[in-house]
Scaffold this active site. Structure first.
Site, PDB file in Angstrom:
ATOM      1  N   THR A  21       8.085  26.435 -14.129  1.00  0.00           N
ATOM      2  CA  THR A  21       7.761  25.482 -15.192  1.00  0.00           C
ATOM      3  C   THR A  21       8.462  25.799 -16.506  1.00  0.00           C
ATOM      4  O   THR A  21       8.665  24.906 -17.319  1.00  0.00           O
ATOM      5  CB  THR A  21       6.239  25.426 -15.424  1.00  0.00           C
ATOM      6  N   CYS A  22       8.824  27.069 -16.707  1.00  0.00           N
ATOM      7  CA  CYS A  22       9.506  27.414 -17.964  1.00  0.00           C
ATOM      8  C   CYS A  22      10.884  26.759 -18.049  1.00  0.00           C
ATOM      9  O   CYS A  22      11.406  26.535 -19.136  1.00  0.00           O
ATOM     10  CB  CYS A  22       9.650  28.924 -18.086  1.00  0.00           C
ATOM     11  N   PHE A  23      11.475  26.490 -16.868  1.00  0.00           N
ATOM     12  CA  PHE A  23      12.828  25.930 -16.847  1.00  0.00           C
ATOM     13  C   PHE A  23      12.863  24.541 -16.216  1.00  0.00           C
ATOM     14  O   PHE A  23      13.936  24.004 -15.964  1.00  0.00           O
ATOM     15  CB  PHE A  23      13.766  26.866 -16.083  1.00  0.00           C
TER      16      PHE A  23
END
Length: 715
Positions: A681-683
């Site tokens: 989810t960070c990327f």
């Protein structure tokens, strides 16, 4: 050998009782064996084709005298839910000693590589199998399942209806290994029930307890949604909501691989969890309360919903059936229930007059002056100095403008998440930004959020995932820190693997450093934390303290007020029908997803770098996603990006955890890296394995997206 029973179906007017019985290990087809049914001994003939360990169903005549008797005949039938998975075959002509388990041949499914796990069902029991070395799909391996977890022996006491016919009394044998005061589980009509061993009882002793008739008749009542069926079919060991027999309240319980209740004496990064509990300190017009993180078994919730006059609106069976509905039907049931909770009519509605240029302050003054009963009345809005009759449009505009203003980072109550710029987290420095009334603002926002859900309006602000879990009383775990701050999460993971010498070199104590708008403060994670150094012996306690601080301690006062306001409007049991992803969709609405915009602003990497959208698997992916309804598209977005929200300027403006543009990315990986799609989810990236068929991709993607809402990872 005596048989193990699970209550299947008890009807008051029936002349028979139905029991489920396990064929003993030393019995062959056609042979007779004895089984105990309460105080009675019955003779059962093993059916042709039945085998040791298989569950069978017997119907036996009721005997109100409860004396031992012989029965000339009884019906015996296989249970359809105890069938084996496809490609699972029991090896015939086995010569087993008492207590030994039958062996089975299992064919390795397509797409499973060495060392990877796959799921099978043997005799109705879900098992996880690891593919051995030097084996490949299509090959057959021999397995011997572990012994069946010890079941409790339960029976209904014939004719024993208590409490004016509202409950039925049962008798159960305390399982082996259960100590006084400890809980154990049993199945009653398909409902998992939690029973606590009395202080004066021991293993092997029979005890009695009462269950409401509505509870034991709730199972199998109503259709299950497709998503609920997937969750049930692929459920792994993890936290499950059970019902306590003592007071019929919901409670979270975790089971080990043998089906027994798991106890965690110390903090474990992969298995320990906590539930946010709100204790009300009074029942005044403006209630006070205190939030805390407790172990899941202490975070109980009522299983019924009451009206303002105290009468029951919905019972356990109503809530249990609603939990199994699809999302659209859940929304309808939720809204119909809220309509029943409305107080009064339009004739005595609450009129809220506000100035547009003082919208937040005027609205807060008006809403905070209302009692809890008035919060459930109908509201009408008027913008002072503007002509217009509120037929629904002004109310919709009011909720949108007020929530948008309160979530605005410039107001200082909230700040963007470091891992997802579209999600908001509580600002620990809100007292500095709004020194006079920041806690009142959070109580006000909680009331507005609750009222928006109550009236079917939307909230203009997406929160980080763990806050939705807190609103629902769902377990939060160590991995939830990753959604808040991935760098911090990774540093703690590295610490968890350090030895004594490395920890001594790091020289850490039980404190945390906070930078509050340039004011650096040192916070004790435990009493006198600065005087306690982190060692190998107390490392689990340090990690636990970090989790408690990051998921609650940093903003405990603010979250306390937010929940008090939220539950001023909504009864907590009403929310138990939703998972945390559904709660976000309900509060913020289903996003308007333009498939052409989504596909045009997607990047491809890994195995898909060269062909991009023309790769066969990517073509299948977009074909499958295009067929999804709006709910499943939103769930896929939640799975990959951490939120269902779409940037105002479209997918081309999708940001990562660093605030820079990170477009939706599909990375091709081999099946030996992962069997199911996984997200970062960070990327905003999804790792999509190189599946060989479209059907396999569709099945694995749906499972991954659906299981994400349980909070548990797929292996």
């Amino acid at each position: 050998d005596s048989a193990n029973f699970i209550i299947q179906d008890i009807s008051g007017g029936s002349s028979t009782s139905t029991f489920r019985i396990t064929v003993p290990s030393n019995v062959r087809p056609g042979e007779e064996f004895q089984a105990s049914a309460g105080e009675r001994i019955v003779h059962v003939r093993c059916l042709p084709g039945a085998y040791p360990g298989q569950s069978l169903e017997i119907n036996v005549p009721l005997d109100d005298e409860e004396t031992a008797s012989d029965w000339d005949s009884m019906s015996l039938q296989d249970l359809p839910q105890d069938q084996d998975s496809e490609h699972v075959t029991r090896i015939s002509n086995q010569h087993l000693l008492p207590g030994e388990q039958s062996a089975y041949n299992v064919q390795i499914p397509e797409g499973v590589m060495e060392g990877q796990q796959f799921s099978i069902t043997i005799n109705g029991r879900p098992l996880s199998v690891t593919c051995p070395n030097m084996c490949r799909p299509g090959m057959t391996v021999k397995i011997v399942p572990p012994s069946t977890p010890q079941s409790t022996t339960t029976r209904p006491l014939a004719g024993r209806l208590n409490n004016n016919g509202k409950t039925r009394r049962f008798e159960v044998t305390v399982p082996k290994g259960v100590h006084p005061g400890k809980p154990f589980t049993l199945i009653a009509s398909g409902v998992r029930v939690l029973v606590t061993c009395p202080i004066n009882a021991i293993s092997g002793q029979r005890i009695q307890f009462d269950l409401p008739l509505e509870l034991i008749s709730a199972a199998n009542n109503g259709p299950k949604s497709a998503l609920a069926q997937i969750k049930l079919s692929y459920h792994k060991d993890g936290w499950t909501r059970t019902v306590r027999a003592s007071d019929v309240k919901f409670q979270w319980t975790r089971f080990d691989e043998r089906g027994n209740i798991e106890q965690q004496p110390r903090f474990h990064t992969d298995r320990s969890a906590y539930v946010l509990k709100l204790d009300f300190l009074n029942d005044d017009r403006m209630r006070q309360g205190h939030v805390s993180l407790v172990t899941p078994e202490k975070g109980v919730v009522d299983s019924n919903i009451k009206r303002a006059d105290g009468s029951e609106l919905a019972c356990y069976s109503d809530i249990a059936n609603a939990q199994m509905k699809n999302y659209g039907d859940k929304i309808k049931w939720f809204q119909d229930t809220c309509a029943e909770l409305v107080v009064g009519s339009w004739a005595n509605c609450i009129k809220i007059n506000v100035r547009r240029d003082c919208l937040v302050s005027d609205s807060m003054h008006a809403v905070m002056s209302l009692s809890r009963e008035e919060l459930r009345k109908r509201w009408r809005f008027e913008f002072i100095g503007e002509a217009g009759l509120d037929l629904g449009g002004l109310k919709k505009e009011w909720f949108e403008l007020v929530t948008k203003g309160l979530f605005d980072p410039n107001m200082g109550l909230w700040q963007s998440s470091t891992t997802n710029q579209m999600c908001m987290q509580i600002n620990p420095a809100s007292a500095i930004c709004c020194p006079e009334d920041h806690l009142l603002c959070f109580r006000f926002l909680g009331r507005v959020m609750g009222k928006a859900m109550f009236d079917g309006e939307l909230v203009k602000g997406h929160m980080v995932n763990h806050l939705y879990k807190h609103l629902l009383g769902w377990p939060v775990m160590f991995n939830d820190l990753k959604d808040l701050d991935e760098v911090y999460f990774n540093s703690l993971k590295q610490m968890s693997a350090m030895g004594a010498e490395e920890l001594q070199y790091v020289d850490m104590d039980f404190t945390a450093t906070e930078d509050l708008l340039g004011m650096v403060q040192t916070v004790d994670l435990i009493p006198e934390g600065a005087g306690n150094m982190v060692t190998e012996d107390n490392l689990p306690e340090y990690l636990e303290a970090c989790l408690r601080y990051r998921l609650l301690g940093r903003y405990e006062a603010q979250l306390n007020e937010l929940l008090l306001g939220f539950y001023d409007v909504l009864p907590e049991p009403l929310l138990t029908i939703f998972d945390f992803q559904e709660l976000e969709l309900l509060m913020c609405g289903l996003p308007k997803i333009e498939m052409n915009d989504w596909m045009a602003h997607t990047e491809y990497s890994g195995q898909y770098d060269r062909l991009g959208p023309n790769h066969e698997v990517c073509v299948w992916f977009w074909d499958i996603v295009s067929d999804y309804d709006q709910e499943m598209k939103a769930r896929l977005l939640q799975f990959v990006t951490g939120t269902s929200g779409v940037p105002a300027n479209g997918f081309g403006s999708l940001q990562g955890n660093d605030g820079n543009i990170h477009r939706f990315t599909i990375e091709g990986v081999s099946l030996d890296m992962c069997v199911y799609p996984r997200s970062h989810t960070c990327f905003n990236r999804i790792d999509l394995p190189l599946y060989e068929t479209r059907d396999e991709l569709e099945d694995k993607l749906r499972i991954a997206v659906t299981m994400a809402s349980t909070g548990f990872d797929l292996e």
